[in-house]
Design a protein around this motif. Structure first.
Motif, PDB file in Angstrom:
ATOM      1  N   ALA A   1      21.406  41.766  39.787  1.00 24.30           N
ATOM      2  CA  ALA A   1      22.449  40.785  39.476  1.00 24.30           C
ATOM      3  C   ALA A   1      23.748  41.128  40.196  1.00 24.30           C
ATOM      4  N   PRO A   2      23.737  41.039  41.521  1.00 30.99           N
ATOM      5  CA  PRO A   2      24.979  41.308  42.270  1.00 30.99           C
ATOM      6  C   PRO A   2      25.959  40.157  42.128  1.00 30.99           C
ATOM      7  N   VAL A   3      27.223  40.462  42.327  1.00 28.74           N
ATOM      8  CA  VAL A   3      28.258  39.436  42.263  1.00 28.74           C
ATOM      9  C   VAL A   3      29.093  39.510  43.538  1.00 28.74           C
ATOM     10  N   SER A   4      29.418  38.373  44.098  1.00 30.38           N
ATOM     11  CA  SER A   4      30.233  38.347  45.310  1.00 30.38           C
ATOM     12  C   SER A   4      31.691  38.564  44.938  1.00 30.38           C
ATOM     13  N   PRO A   5      32.486  39.131  45.843  1.00 29.74           N
ATOM     14  CA  PRO A   5      33.917  39.338  45.554  1.00 29.74           C
ATOM     15  C   PRO A   5      34.632  38.039  45.211  1.00 29.74           C
ATOM     16  N   GLU A   6      34.247  36.951  45.870  1.00 23.48           N
ATOM     17  CA  GLU A   6      34.912  35.666  45.631  1.00 23.48           C
ATOM     18  C   GLU A   6      34.663  35.170  44.204  1.00 23.48           C
ATOM     19  N   VAL A   7      33.422  35.257  43.757  1.00 18.88           N
ATOM     20  CA  VAL A   7      33.099  34.793  42.410  1.00 18.88           C
ATOM     21  C   VAL A   7      33.680  35.737  41.360  1.00 18.88           C
ATOM     22  N   ALA A   8      33.670  37.032  41.640  1.00 18.40           N
ATOM     23  CA  ALA A   8      34.270  37.991  40.706  1.00 18.40           C
ATOM     24  C   ALA A   8      35.746  37.682  40.504  1.00 18.40           C
ATOM     25  N   GLU A   9      36.431  37.320  41.573  1.00 21.74           N
ATOM     26  CA  GLU A   9      37.851  36.995  41.476  1.00 21.74           C
ATOM     27  C   GLU A   9      38.070  35.702  40.695  1.00 21.74           C
ATOM     28  N   LYS A  10      37.209  34.714  40.905  1.00 19.75           N
ATOM     29  CA  LYS A  10      37.305  33.461  40.150  1.00 19.75           C
ATOM     30  C   LYS A  10      37.064  33.705  38.665  1.00 19.75           C
ATOM     31  N   PHE A  11      36.108  34.564  38.356  1.00 19.48           N
ATOM     32  CA  PHE A  11      35.791  34.871  36.960  1.00 19.48           C
ATOM     33  C   PHE A  11      36.980  35.581  36.305  1.00 19.48           C
TER      34      PHE A  11
END
Length: 208
Positions: free
Chosen positions: A171-181
């Motif tokens: 379950a990796p997360v991209s930096p862009e989505v992590a920042e949005k979250f």
């Protein structure tokens, strides 16, 4: 949620923070046990209903303790728990195998799907903005501090057994989505950061 008279403690069970494992280990010593639908009683309900009941009925005002987890890891635990690896794809709570990025974006959308309805740790533990009436708030990542505290209160080691463990799903997360979250859930990250900045356990609350 568990209440212990002798130890003067109320252990609030925040979902996906290892609460079930500790509940099973501590249940034999508990004086009050809440299960099923009221197992995960929020601090708001506890403060409004349970605290007055305990004081009026038993003459006690237990210190409140809980565990909080890194918000992305908390969401990742829900993602794994609701994956096709654990539940049938026909189950409405199963996300069907979408990526973790898509799961996070779903969770912060205006209308999250049922699988992505993961709740908010800050909402669970707060009465208002910045008002967290918990005497001992531990970071999930600092199990040593939590177990040392329980050893001091109960006089013996409390060793939780693994329970409700999520399957091993990538379950990796991209930096862009992590920042949005993070931007969509500032209260969750602020609360978690406060606990970590305090060294893994926050003890600011002085009320009843």
């Amino acid at each position: 949620m568990l209440v212990f008279f002798k130890q003067n403690l109320a252990f609030l069970s925040v979902p996906k923070t290892g609460s079930t494992a500790y509940e099973l280990a501590l249940r034999p010593r508990a004086d009050v046990i809440f299960t099923k639908r009221v197992k995960h009683m929020t601090i708001g309900k506890y403060h409004a209903k349970m605290a007055p009941f305990l004081k009026e009925t038993y003459g006690i005002t237990p210190e409140r303790m809980a565990v909080v987890r890194d918000p992305i890891d908390h969401a990742r635990s829900w993602y794994k728990y609701r994956s096709p690896h654990r539940m049938a794809p026909s189950n409405p709570a199963c996300h069907g195998g979408i990526s973790f990025d898509d799961f996070l974006l779903d969770a912060i959308s205006d209308t999250p799907s049922k699988p992505a309805g993961i709740g908010s740790q800050a909402s669970f533990l707060s009465l208002g903005v910045g008002d967290v009436p918990v005497h001992h708030l531990f970071a999930y990542e600092h199990q040593d501090l939590l177990q040392a505290f329980l050893l001091e209160r109960f006089g013996r080691p409390i060793v939780p057994q693994q329970k409700n463990v999520s399957p091993d799903v990538d379950a990796p997360v991209s930096p862009e989505v992590a920042e949005k979250f993070r931007a969509a859930r500032p209260a969750d990250f602020t609360l978690y950061d406060r606990v970590m900045q305090a060294g893994g356990v926050l003890r600011e609350f002085q009320g009843q």
